[in-house]
Design a protein around this motif. Structure first.
Motif, mmCIF file in Angstrom:
data_model
loop_
_atom_site.group_PDB
_atom_site.id
_atom_site.type_symbol
_atom_site.label_atom_id
_atom_site.label_comp_id
_atom_site.label_asym_id
_atom_site.label_seq_id
_atom_site.Cartn_x
_atom_site.Cartn_y
_atom_site.Cartn_z
ATOM 1 N N TYR A 128 26.028 -36.161 103.824
ATOM 2 C CA TYR A 128 26.116 -35.124 104.875
ATOM 3 C C TYR A 128 25.784 -35.551 106.170
ATOM 4 C CZ TYR A 128 26.719 -30.754 107.614
ATOM 5 O OH TYR A 128 26.848 -29.843 108.438
ATOM 6 N N ILE A 159 31.795 -33.739 99.993
ATOM 7 C CA ILE A 159 31.567 -33.343 101.394
ATOM 8 C C ILE A 159 32.635 -33.482 102.091
ATOM 9 C CG2 ILE A 159 30.227 -33.818 103.440
ATOM 10 C CD1 ILE A 159 27.788 -33.840 101.430
ATOM 11 N N ASP A 278 20.793 -29.095 107.982
ATOM 12 C CA ASP A 278 21.858 -29.930 106.817
ATOM 13 C C ASP A 278 21.744 -29.035 105.585
ATOM 14 O OD1 ASP A 278 22.512 -31.285 109.174
ATOM 15 O OD2 ASP A 278 21.697 -33.191 108.601
#
Length: 327
Positions: A128, A159, A278
């Motif tokens: 990420y 992702i 995150d």
């Protein structure tokens, strides 16, 4: 307590399974009863004295685990015995108990099992940070994932799809590529059989790749960089191939592209608030079933050396986990 110990540097087979004293937490530490520990590429390097961190011998490898707080230091106020946590230790997690800085622990989300928790944060956090932060991957762009069937590669595929990219997965066997497809890859390249450059040209109709996620290194790095689109971003994640490539700098000029380094471990220390943001996003996606971590194989603690060898030899897709407490 039982631990898998590196008593001298060498291959995983030199590790020793034995007894050591259970440590006592310092003022700012917590003692965690390890239930499961994720196996990551740095674990294979640290036992060979090839990693940037060099703990004093003897030590147990294992930098990521999930378990239950056993005891806390005198100045730790936000944790208590019995808390279920994910721990980042650098090393030491291939053991029944591990000491961790209390600030390096995070609570396990409700409903998450220890094995998945031990295998999630490092790979998905890295992917990420790389894709959303360092590359600013946009919906509609093309993402190439090298070494796509590994733990961090599958995380990047998933992702990338959540972020709206078209994902091209590259791996060395059809079986590995089948797993990549199960996790959302749109296009597949077997680079042990196909010419990577030609296939990328075909799949992008000559336009090139917007973002390359590269945890492999070696010869494929230059091939992928030559296949970059205008304003492309090539993410350097690591060198699982064992070879650090020498990149012709003129390619960045000709392509108007960027080569971007990704060091998630330092990011978590330098920008902890951003990292927390995150992880909040990632755990939300996990609870929504938008992410599906793939546990390729589990090994009990006494066979931890085999887990490292399986990762080194790329015999397992997804994450390898060392289990300490049977659930």
């Amino acid at each position: 307590m039982k631990a898998l110990l590196c008593t001298h540097y060498g291959e995983p087979e030199t590790l020793v399974y034995g007894d050591i004293d259970t440590p006592t937490p310092g003022d700012h530490q917590a003692l965690v009863r390890v239930h499961a520990a994720g196996v990551n590429f740095p674990d294979t390097l640290i036992v060979q004295n090839k990693y940037q961190f060099k703990p004093p011998l003897p030590f147990a490898p294992g930098g990521e685990c999930a378990g239950v707080v056993e005891a806390v230091g005198a100045k730790v106020k936000h944790l208590r015995p019995g808390d279920r946590v994910i721990a980042f230790t650098g090393w030491g997690a291939f053991a029944e108990y591990v000491l961790a800085d209390a600030q390096a622990l995070m609570p396990m989300p409700n409903g998450l099992d220890f094995v998945t928790a031990s295998a999630f944060v490092l790979t998905y956090g890295t992917a990420y940070h790389a894709l959303a932060d360092r590359a600013a991957l946009q919906s509609g762009e093309t993402l190439l994932v090298l070494g796509a069937s590994g733990g961090v590669g599958l995380a990047a595929i998933e992702i990338g799809k959540v972020l709206g990219a078209r994902v091209i997965a590259a791996a060395s066997t059809d079986d590995k590529l089948a797993i990549c497809q199960q996790h959302g890859a749109d296009e597949l390249i077997n680079y042990s059989r196909d010419d990577l450059k030609d296939r990328l040209k075909q799949l992008t109709e000559g336009r090139g790749v917007d973002v390359t996620f590269d945890p492999v290194g070696g010869a494929f790095t230059e091939v992928a960089l030559r296949s970059a689109a205008w304003r492309g971003r090539h993410l350097i994640i690591g060198f699982a191939n064992g070879e650090i490539p020498k990149i012709p700098a003129n390619l960045t000029l000709l392509k108007g592209c960027s080569v971007v380094g990704v060091f998630w471990g330092d990011y978590t220390k330098r920008e902890p608030k951003n990292n927390y943001r995150d992880l909040t996003t990632l755990f939300g996606w996990l609870q929504e079933d938008r992410l599906r971590p793939h546990i390729g194989e589990r090994f009990p603690l006494e066979r931890g050396a085999e887990a490292l060898r399986a990762l080194m030899d790329r015999r397992v897709s997804g994450k390898v986990v060392v289990t300490v407490v049977n659930e």
